[in-house]
Design a protein around this motif. Sequence first.
Motif, PDB file in Angstrom:
ATOM      1  N   ALA A 252      -9.083  -2.562   7.997  1.00  0.00           N
ATOM      2  CA  ALA A 252      -7.765  -3.606   8.181  1.00  0.00           C
ATOM      3  C   ALA A 252      -7.799  -4.856   7.421  1.00  0.00           C
ATOM      4  O   ALA A 252      -6.512  -5.474   6.322  1.00  0.00           O
ATOM      5  N   ARG A 253      -7.711  -5.543   8.337  1.00  0.00           N
ATOM      6  CA  ARG A 253      -7.540  -7.037   8.427  1.00  0.00           C
ATOM      7  C   ARG A 253      -8.194  -7.589   6.330  1.00  0.00           C
ATOM      8  O   ARG A 253      -7.837  -8.411   5.869  1.00  0.00           O
ATOM      9  N   ASP A 254      -9.259  -7.240   7.091  1.00  0.00           N
ATOM     10  CA  ASP A 254     -10.404  -8.030   6.041  1.00  0.00           C
ATOM     11  C   ASP A 254      -9.917  -7.124   4.316  1.00  0.00           C
ATOM     12  O   ASP A 254      -9.085  -8.236   3.378  1.00  0.00           O
ATOM     13  N   LEU A 255      -9.064  -6.172   4.420  1.00  0.00           N
ATOM     14  CA  LEU A 255      -8.706  -5.697   3.221  1.00  0.00           C
ATOM     15  C   LEU A 255      -7.305  -6.491   2.837  1.00  0.00           C
ATOM     16  O   LEU A 255      -6.449  -6.501   2.162  1.00  0.00           O
ATOM     17  N   PHE A 256      -6.281  -6.462   3.669  1.00  0.00           N
ATOM     18  CA  PHE A 256      -5.341  -6.893   3.984  1.00  0.00           C
ATOM     19  C   PHE A 256      -4.986  -8.406   3.105  1.00  0.00           C
ATOM     20  O   PHE A 256      -4.073  -8.658   2.302  1.00  0.00           O
ATOM     21  N   THR A 257      -5.853  -9.386   3.994  1.00  0.00           N
ATOM     22  CA  THR A 257      -6.111 -10.455   2.886  1.00  0.00           C
ATOM     23  C   THR A 257      -6.995 -10.553   1.812  1.00  0.00           C
ATOM     24  O   THR A 257      -7.141 -11.487   1.175  1.00  0.00           O
ATOM     25  N   THR A 258      -7.204  -9.531   1.218  1.00  0.00           N
ATOM     26  CA  THR A 258      -7.723  -9.376  -0.481  1.00  0.00           C
ATOM     27  C   THR A 258      -6.310  -9.678  -1.509  1.00  0.00           C
ATOM     28  O   THR A 258      -6.301  -8.241  -1.340  1.00  0.00           O
ATOM     29  N   PRO A 259      -6.493 -10.321  -2.679  1.00  0.00           N
ATOM     30  CA  PRO A 259      -5.765  -9.964  -3.442  1.00  0.00           C
ATOM     31  C   PRO A 259      -5.654  -8.319  -3.452  1.00  0.00           C
ATOM     32  O   PRO A 259      -6.365  -8.156  -4.306  1.00  0.00           O
ATOM     33  N   GLY A 260      -4.137  -7.647  -3.783  1.00  0.00           N
ATOM     34  CA  GLY A 260      -3.760  -6.701  -3.920  1.00  0.00           C
ATOM     35  C   GLY A 260      -3.715  -5.271  -3.000  1.00  0.00           C
ATOM     36  O   GLY A 260      -3.917  -3.929  -3.646  1.00  0.00           O
ATOM     37  N   PHE A 261      -4.166  -6.254  -1.513  1.00  0.00           N
ATOM     38  CA  PHE A 261      -3.603  -4.934  -0.806  1.00  0.00           C
ATOM     39  C   PHE A 261      -2.469  -5.565  -0.132  1.00  0.00           C
ATOM     40  O   PHE A 261      -1.120  -4.986  -0.238  1.00  0.00           O
ATOM     41  N   GLY A 262      -2.765  -6.719   0.430  1.00  0.00           N
ATOM     42  CA  GLY A 262      -1.667  -6.613   1.994  1.00  0.00           C
ATOM     43  C   GLY A 262      -0.671  -7.276   0.704  1.00  0.00           C
ATOM     44  O   GLY A 262       0.664  -7.208   1.664  1.00  0.00           O
ATOM     45  N   ASP A 263      -0.234  -7.544   0.005  1.00  0.00           N
ATOM     46  CA  ASP A 263       0.112  -7.923  -1.280  1.00  0.00           C
ATOM     47  C   ASP A 263       1.426  -7.502  -1.592  1.00  0.00           C
ATOM     48  O   ASP A 263       2.520  -7.233  -2.170  1.00  0.00           O
ATOM     49  N   THR A 264       0.828  -6.141  -1.841  1.00  0.00           N
ATOM     50  CA  THR A 264       1.716  -4.495  -1.510  1.00  0.00           C
ATOM     51  C   THR A 264       2.091  -4.426  -0.845  1.00  0.00           C
ATOM     52  O   THR A 264       2.871  -3.139  -1.048  1.00  0.00           O
ATOM     53  N   ILE A 265       1.911  -4.608   0.455  1.00  0.00           N
ATOM     54  CA  ILE A 265       2.473  -3.956   2.032  1.00  0.00           C
ATOM     55  C   ILE A 265       3.926  -4.215   2.027  1.00  0.00           C
ATOM     56  O   ILE A 265       4.379  -5.769   2.464  1.00  0.00           O
ATOM     57  N   ASP A 266       5.043  -3.339   1.892  1.00  0.00           N
ATOM     58  CA  ASP A 266       6.824  -3.867   2.830  1.00  0.00           C
ATOM     59  C   ASP A 266       6.806  -3.049   3.723  1.00  0.00           C
ATOM     60  O   ASP A 266       6.908  -1.737   3.802  1.00  0.00           O
TER      61      ASP A 266
END
Length: 340
Positions: A252-266
């Motif tokens: 989950a942290r790997d994806l979160f720091t992948t552009p397109g994933f974590g930057d959509t989470i509010d």
Amino acid sequence: MAGEGKAYTRDTQYIEDRILDDPDARWPVEPGRYRLVAARACPWANRAIIVRRLLGLEDVISMGLCGPTHDENSWTFDLDPGGLDPVLRIPRLKDAYEARLPGYPRGITVPAIVDERSGEVVTNDFAQITEDFATQWTRHHRAGAPDLWPQELREEMDAVNKRVYTEVNNGVYRCGFAGDQQAYDAAYERLFTALDWLEERLATRRYLVGDAITESDVRLFTTLARFDAVYHGHFKCNRRKLTEMPNLWGYARDLFTTPGFGDTIDFTQIKQHYYLVHRDLNPKGIIPDGPDLSVWAEPHDRARLGGTPFGDGTAPGAIPEAERVPTSANPLVGTDGLVH
């Protein structure tokens, strides 16, 4: 939602029209014609936001965002000036459903694709929306866009996606809205059996299917991003937190720091939605202050398993300023809208 004393059953009857790469289709692929209506709070809509960004469709398909809460009638555009979507000029998403099907009898759901010309909903079939973004809009993908539905992996993806949807994406809701102890116990067992399977699967592979991100990862990620903040406590999915499942947490942290994933989470809107809307589960509407979000920045060490996020492609670029998640809602997002 199920009645008292019964297991939760999701209504899966959607408006199933598709936008196709066919000029003779009822709804043909056409840049600038359609609007994705989504809500950052909703995991099903979050999928569409992620896929649109990964594929670089921001200039092709516009996006309207509803607020994090809704009433029994509709999601609303209370984030916009005057409470009106600036393109569709409507206060409620229900208006677009009614324009298509007067007296629409089902729930008003996000994501939905709306035809900007007529103001009518085209489809609210969330699974088909993202698949079609990837397979029907290919002529309009950005250079370097990932292949989220690789032909050679589709059979395996179908099997993984089915289990993730039934047991995890929907499984947390089955726990949260169980009508009695028996239904809850059964839902809880199913959910954590599936999470144990995923924990084992991700011990030796970086991504769910193949050596790069696919639609399968998008589908799982939106549930994982909400797990500790909402599902663990609010939905009683509390055998373990995500942070206590080493492989899933690293993934989950790997994806979160992948552009397109974590930057959509509010995270603010996510918590507002669940804790304010579900008053049957949280009668006083108190929103918890936690969990500590800084843990999402901890190193994940998943690169040791091989693979690269975008395969032969590249990461998406800057986020349009109007679509950036505020730092107050996700402390790991910088002023440029990207996770750092």
